[in-house]
Design an enzyme around this catalytic site. Sequence first.
Site, short mmCIF file in Angstrom:
data_model
loop_
_atom_site.label_atom_id
_atom_site.label_comp_id
_atom_site.label_asym_id
_atom_site.label_seq_id
_atom_site.Cartn_x
_atom_site.Cartn_y
_atom_site.Cartn_z
CE1 TYR A 29 1.19 -0.27 4.37
CE2 TYR A 29 0.12 1.87 4.38
CZ TYR A 29 0.94 0.95 4.97
OH TYR A 29 1.54 1.26 6.16
NE ARG A 35 6.81 4.17 0.28
CZ ARG A 35 6.57 4.98 1.31
NH1 ARG A 35 7.55 5.29 2.15
NH2 ARG A 35 5.38 5.49 1.50
NE ARG A 79 -5.74 -19.58 4.28
CZ ARG A 79 -4.83 -20.39 4.81
NH1 ARG A 79 -4.80 -21.67 4.48
NH2 ARG A 79 -3.94 -19.91 5.69
CG HIS A 103 0.49 -20.81 2.84
ND1 HIS A 103 -0.54 -21.66 3.17
CD2 HIS A 103 0.77 -20.11 3.96
CE1 HIS A 103 -0.87 -21.48 4.44
NE2 HIS A 103 -0.09 -20.54 4.95
CE LYS A 134 3.24 3.16 3.14
NZ LYS A 134 3.40 3.14 4.58
CD GLU A 173 10.19 1.67 10.04
OE1 GLU A 173 10.00 2.65 9.31
OE2 GLU A 173 10.05 0.50 9.66
CG LEU A 215 8.35 2.39 4.42
CD1 LEU A 215 8.11 1.22 3.49
CD2 LEU A 215 7.05 3.10 4.73
N1 PDD Z 1 2.99 5.02 7.28
N2 PDD Z 1 7.68 3.71 8.67
C1 PDD Z 1 6.54 3.00 8.67
C2 PDD Z 1 6.54 1.64 9.28
C3 PDD Z 1 5.38 3.54 8.07
O1 PDD Z 1 4.24 2.82 8.06
C4 PDD Z 1 5.42 4.84 7.51
C5 PDD Z 1 4.22 5.47 6.85
C6 PDD Z 1 6.63 5.53 7.55
C7 PDD Z 1 6.78 6.90 6.95
O2 PDD Z 1 6.68 6.83 5.54
P1 PDD Z 1 6.15 8.07 4.69
O3 PDD Z 1 7.00 9.22 5.06
O4 PDD Z 1 6.33 7.63 3.29
O5 PDD Z 1 4.70 8.27 5.08
C8 PDD Z 1 7.75 4.94 8.12
C9 PDD Z 1 1.78 5.49 6.64
C10 PDD Z 1 1.59 6.97 6.75
C11 PDD Z 1 0.61 4.69 7.16
O6 PDD Z 1 0.81 3.49 7.33
O7 PDD Z 1 -0.47 5.25 7.38
#
Ligand code: PDD
Length: 285
Positions: free
Chosen positions: A33, A52, A100, A102, A147, A180, A205
């Site tokens: 996403y 990304r 379903r 895997h 992501k 993070e 991420l």
């Molecule tokens: N999340 N790290 C993680 C684990 C994240 O899920 C996100 C963003 C970031 C920051 O990424 P960016 O600057 O591209 O938003 C770092 C989004 C906002 C969410 O899951 O809603």
Amino acid sequence: MPRIAYVDGAYLPHAQAAVHIEDRGFQFADGVYEVIAVRGGRLIDEALHLARLARSLGELRIAPPLGEAALKIVLRETIRRNGVARGSLYVQVTRGTAPRDHAFPLVAEPTLVVTARRARPADPRLAEEGVAVVTIADIRWRRCDIKSVSLLPNVLGKQEARETGAFEAWQVDAAGRVTEGTSSNAWIVTADGAVVTHPADHAILNGVTRLALIDLIRREGCQLDERAFTVADAKAAREAFLTSTTADVLPVVRIDGSPVGNGHPGLLTQKLRAAYLAHVAAGDA
Ligand code: PDD
């Protein structure tokens, strides 16, 4: 204006928009996403988000559901149909629907869902006063650079933050290093003024806000160190902050209850926040 969602080629009333019960996103979290900020009806840093998204899909060998030009049309049309001037756009792609099993299905069309949501500006006190974070163990897999919609550790971590009255939880690896936040990147400013954030390896991420800010930090002529820092480093730091599409740049003033610096938002953090907001105001630079 009623909310409209895009699902696999159709624009549907939000309440009726749905995917199949055997969608692999539902059954295996087999999907990715993006969350993109919308300001003045425009997508902020769209190119970085789409790059990304393409990378996440490629790493998981999920076929792109649409070519880039067609996808951009769908993103704009979803914003338009929802009348979103200020808010965010959510894009999700899964490997598709199949019985379903895997392993990857032999035949499956990727599922594409796009939603747009209006959002009021964040409470100004968050930036004025700064926010608290708590630290938690990073229990995620070793491909946090993708992501993926597989967000259970992030969900549990954010809930822990909520329950302890913190804004965010900073995840800490087995060596005591902050990777993070659960939905944001983590930063500190050291006593000698260097801005430090975890390198963009498989442990984090690579945030689009992170990338945009790195560019601004370089332009401001500040020292940037992409290296891991420990919880002790963070507690001893002069300043700390977090970044994400939805939070912009927010000062962190408490870590596990200990004040960072003098307990107030740092000057460099405020300067970088202002630079970032100017970048956003300038549109998709
Ligand atoms: N999340 N790290 C993680 C684990 C994240 O899920 C996100 C963003 C970031 C920051 O990424 P960016 O600057 O591209 O938003 C770092 C989004 C906002 C969410 O899951 O809603």
